[in-house]
Write an enzyme that holds these catalytic residues in place. Structure first.
Site, mmCIF file in Angstrom:
data_model
loop_
_atom_site.group_PDB
_atom_site.id
_atom_site.type_symbol
_atom_site.label_atom_id
_atom_site.label_comp_id
_atom_site.label_asym_id
_atom_site.label_seq_id
_atom_site.Cartn_x
_atom_site.Cartn_y
_atom_site.Cartn_z
ATOM 1 N N GLY A 4 -6.079 9.924 -46.645
ATOM 2 C CA GLY A 4 -6.217 11.338 -45.738
ATOM 3 C C GLY A 4 -5.134 12.081 -45.470
ATOM 4 O O GLY A 4 -3.997 11.549 -46.170
ATOM 5 N N HIS A 7 -2.111 0.040 -29.963
ATOM 6 C CA HIS A 7 -2.561 1.317 -30.194
ATOM 7 C C HIS A 7 -1.751 2.258 -30.049
ATOM 8 O O HIS A 7 -1.723 3.092 -29.096
ATOM 9 C CB HIS A 7 -3.956 1.664 -29.616
ATOM 10 C CG HIS A 7 -4.675 2.385 -30.450
ATOM 11 N ND1 HIS A 7 -6.047 2.333 -30.476
ATOM 12 C CD2 HIS A 7 -4.312 3.511 -31.207
ATOM 13 C CE1 HIS A 7 -6.474 3.405 -31.292
ATOM 14 N NE2 HIS A 7 -5.574 4.124 -31.553
ATOM 15 N N GLU A 34 -10.317 -3.405 -27.433
ATOM 16 C CA GLU A 34 -8.997 -2.910 -27.027
ATOM 17 C C GLU A 34 -9.527 -2.450 -25.505
ATOM 18 O O GLU A 34 -10.391 -1.765 -25.319
ATOM 19 C CB GLU A 34 -8.625 -1.328 -27.525
ATOM 20 C CG GLU A 34 -8.387 -1.943 -29.248
ATOM 21 C CD GLU A 34 -7.600 -0.604 -29.991
ATOM 22 O OE1 GLU A 34 -7.678 0.488 -29.386
ATOM 23 O OE2 GLU A 34 -7.531 -0.656 -31.165
ATOM 24 N N ARG A 89 -8.577 1.853 -37.763
ATOM 25 C CA ARG A 89 -9.553 1.295 -36.456
ATOM 26 C C ARG A 89 -9.714 -0.100 -36.626
ATOM 27 O O ARG A 89 -9.920 -0.726 -37.760
ATOM 28 C CB ARG A 89 -10.931 2.168 -36.627
ATOM 29 C CG ARG A 89 -10.982 3.517 -36.091
ATOM 30 C CD ARG A 89 -11.007 3.653 -34.562
ATOM 31 N NE ARG A 89 -11.145 5.002 -33.918
ATOM 32 C CZ ARG A 89 -9.950 5.463 -33.442
ATOM 33 N NH1 ARG A 89 -8.589 5.002 -33.619
ATOM 34 N NH2 ARG A 89 -10.172 6.685 -33.032
ATOM 35 N N ILE A 117 -3.190 11.139 -42.796
ATOM 36 C CA ILE A 117 -2.224 10.162 -42.720
ATOM 37 C C ILE A 117 -1.650 9.327 -43.627
ATOM 38 O O ILE A 117 -0.483 9.157 -43.955
ATOM 39 C CB ILE A 117 -2.699 9.232 -41.537
ATOM 40 C CG1 ILE A 117 -2.945 10.109 -40.189
ATOM 41 C CG2 ILE A 117 -1.612 8.021 -41.002
ATOM 42 C CD1 ILE A 117 -3.868 9.277 -39.175
HETATM 43 O O1 A2R Z 1 -13.564 8.271 -48.678
HETATM 44 P P1 A2R Z 1 -12.864 9.363 -48.891
HETATM 45 O O2 A2R Z 1 -12.659 9.922 -50.037
HETATM 46 O O3 A2R Z 1 -13.687 10.741 -47.930
HETATM 47 O O4 A2R Z 1 -11.417 9.228 -47.933
HETATM 48 C C1 A2R Z 1 -11.350 9.260 -46.564
HETATM 49 C C2 A2R Z 1 -11.175 7.684 -46.230
HETATM 50 N N1 A2R Z 1 -12.607 7.117 -46.045
HETATM 51 C C3 A2R Z 1 -12.982 5.878 -46.400
HETATM 52 N N2 A2R Z 1 -12.437 5.076 -47.337
HETATM 53 C C4 A2R Z 1 -13.128 4.096 -47.772
HETATM 54 N N3 A2R Z 1 -14.397 3.785 -47.375
HETATM 55 C C5 A2R Z 1 -14.929 4.648 -46.426
HETATM 56 N N4 A2R Z 1 -16.201 4.287 -46.026
HETATM 57 C C6 A2R Z 1 -14.132 5.823 -45.709
HETATM 58 N N5 A2R Z 1 -14.506 6.893 -45.101
HETATM 59 C C7 A2R Z 1 -13.513 7.592 -44.864
HETATM 60 O O5 A2R Z 1 -10.478 7.584 -44.712
HETATM 61 C C8 A2R Z 1 -9.961 9.725 -46.094
HETATM 62 O O6 A2R Z 1 -9.168 9.685 -47.294
HETATM 63 C C9 A2R Z 1 -9.637 8.754 -45.093
HETATM 64 C C10 A2R Z 1 -9.446 9.543 -43.776
HETATM 65 O O7 A2R Z 1 -8.575 10.702 -43.806
HETATM 66 P P2 A2R Z 1 -8.889 11.898 -42.701
HETATM 67 O O8 A2R Z 1 -10.021 12.564 -42.416
HETATM 68 O O9 A2R Z 1 -7.846 12.881 -43.386
HETATM 69 O O10 A2R Z 1 -8.053 11.417 -41.242
HETATM 70 P P3 A2R Z 1 -6.721 11.155 -40.877
HETATM 71 O O11 A2R Z 1 -6.221 12.396 -40.094
HETATM 72 O O12 A2R Z 1 -5.647 10.501 -42.164
HETATM 73 O O13 A2R Z 1 -6.829 9.861 -40.004
HETATM 74 C C11 A2R Z 1 -7.480 8.707 -40.482
HETATM 75 C C12 A2R Z 1 -7.886 7.628 -39.108
HETATM 76 C C13 A2R Z 1 -8.638 8.498 -37.836
HETATM 77 O O14 A2R Z 1 -9.861 8.604 -37.946
HETATM 78 C C14 A2R Z 1 -8.383 7.309 -36.645
HETATM 79 O O15 A2R Z 1 -9.323 6.222 -36.935
HETATM 80 C C15 A2R Z 1 -6.972 6.765 -37.164
HETATM 81 O O16 A2R Z 1 -6.658 7.385 -38.616
HETATM 82 O O17 A2R Z 1 -6.101 7.241 -36.265
#
Ligand code: A2R
Length: 314
Positions: free
Chosen positions: A154, A280, A262, A233, A156
């Site tokens: 995503g 964290h 946590e 997480r 990050i």
């Molecule tokens: O699955 P995709 O193509 O929607 O990609 C998202 C991925 N993601 C997953 N990958 C595998 N299995 C899953 N069940 C799944 N659910 C989501 O995680 C996407 O590439 C990534 C999240 O990216 P963003 O929504 O852009 O969030 P960001 O800003 O990168 O932050 C990620 C996480 C936060 O939610 C906090 O938990 C932590 O980093 O600070």
């Protein structure tokens, strides 16, 4: 009587954020109220907004605030808030994406180098006076030329990919779907990617869909030369399986910024030599936390000015 909108502050957010909230709103501090019930009884019908931490939220508030319009979360993760419940009650929700992406990417690479070169351990080695007595510290791994598999490419994840390439690493990624315009090889199967890479780095959100996706099978596939890093997480990892893999050297090591429980992380981690632990701290820089607080406030201000949320999640 002030005509400022009244909001609840449900987490002890940083001072710059609280000062700005006070400027725009009448703020009721739920997080440190000596008698929460009494506070609710007095203000509940007047509360139109909440400033909250994205990581945790008091369940009793969903039904207690009949005129709630918006919850502004501090953090990119908002898994502490039940978005479906909010939607059903027509309550808007925002988070603080983007402003923390660089800080998150920095700590990810920092943890990787710290783990590869055992920087915290060598620091202790020196402080204990062991260098002179016992000689040089054992040789360690490095990042250059190694393969990194990013779980969650995503905002990050993409910044981590860029920085990893600056360290001459090759990037693979796993997510629920391939991203057409990303140049890195995609793996639909996480275990298959873990088999291939030297570093498995998890940056996924919390919630049901990512719960325990890093399990014994994935760690086994990563193998005894493989390193695991988690900055997303704690809930995405089967911690018992991770501890077992670390203790038996089924994997080479782990660097962890997030944990299941946590702030009381499992103390089993503390005695292990092959881990680097961080409480964290991903977004915990002065600049980034200021920007996150600022965005919490700006989302609320936008809402009460009748404008769309700046960074809505619902
Ligand atoms: O699955 P995709 O193509 O929607 O990609 C998202 C991925 N993601 C997953 N990958 C595998 N299995 C899953 N069940 C799944 N659910 C989501 O995680 C996407 O590439 C990534 C999240 O990216 P963003 O929504 O852009 O969030 P960001 O800003 O990168 O932050 C990620 C996480 C936060 O939610 C906090 O938990 C932590 O980093 O600070």
């Amino acid at each position: 009587m002030s005509d400022k909108p009244e909001i609840l502050l449900t987490a002890n957010l940083l001072k710059s954020c609280q000062d700005a909230l006070d400027k725009h709103f009448t703020v009721h501090r739920w997080y440190n109220a000596p008698d929460k019930k009494a506070l609710l009884a007095e203000v509940a019908p007047r509360i139109r907004g909440i400033a909250a931490s994205g990581g945790g939220f008091d369940a009793e508030l969903y039904d207690a605030l009949p005129n709630l319009e918006v919850i502004s979360c501090f953090g990119v993760g908002y898994d502490g808030v039940k978005v479906d419940v909010c939607k059903s009650k027509n309550v808007r929700v925002s988070n603080t994406p983007d402003v923390l992406t660089d800080a998150m990417a920095e700590i990810t690479l920092g943890l990787m180098i710290a783990l590869a070169r055992k920087i915290p351990q060598t620091d202790v080695y020196m402080r204990e006076g062991r260098w002179g007595k016992e000689g040089d510290y054992p040789l360690q791994a490095e990042l250059t030329g190694r393969l990194i598999g990013i779980v969650g490419l995503g905002r990050i994840g993409k910044e981590v990919a860029r920085r990893a390439q600056a360290f001459k690493m090759r990037v693979y990624y796993h997510g629920r779907r391939p991203q057409q315009f990303e140049p890195y090889p995609y793996f639909a199967d996480l275990t298959e990617m873990a088999k291939k890479v030297d570093w498995l780095v998890s940056i996924v959100p919390g919630g049901a869909s990512t719960s325990r996706i890093i399990n014994a099978e994935v760690l086994d596939a990563l193998g005894p030369e493989g390193f695991f890093v988690n900055v997303g997480r704690g809930s995405s990892v089967d911690e018992a399986a991770l501890l077992a893999a670390l203790k038996s050297n089924t994997i080479a090591g782990a660097a962890l910024d997030v944990f299941d429980n946590e702030p009381n992380a499992d103390p089993e981690f503390f005695g292990l030599e092959n881990v680097v632990l961080s409480p964290h701290q991903g977004s915990a820089t002065e600049k980034t936390r200021w920007m996150m607080g600022d965005l919490v406030v700006r989302n609320l201000v936008a809402h009460f000015d009748g404008e769309p949320l700046i960074s809505p999640v619902a």
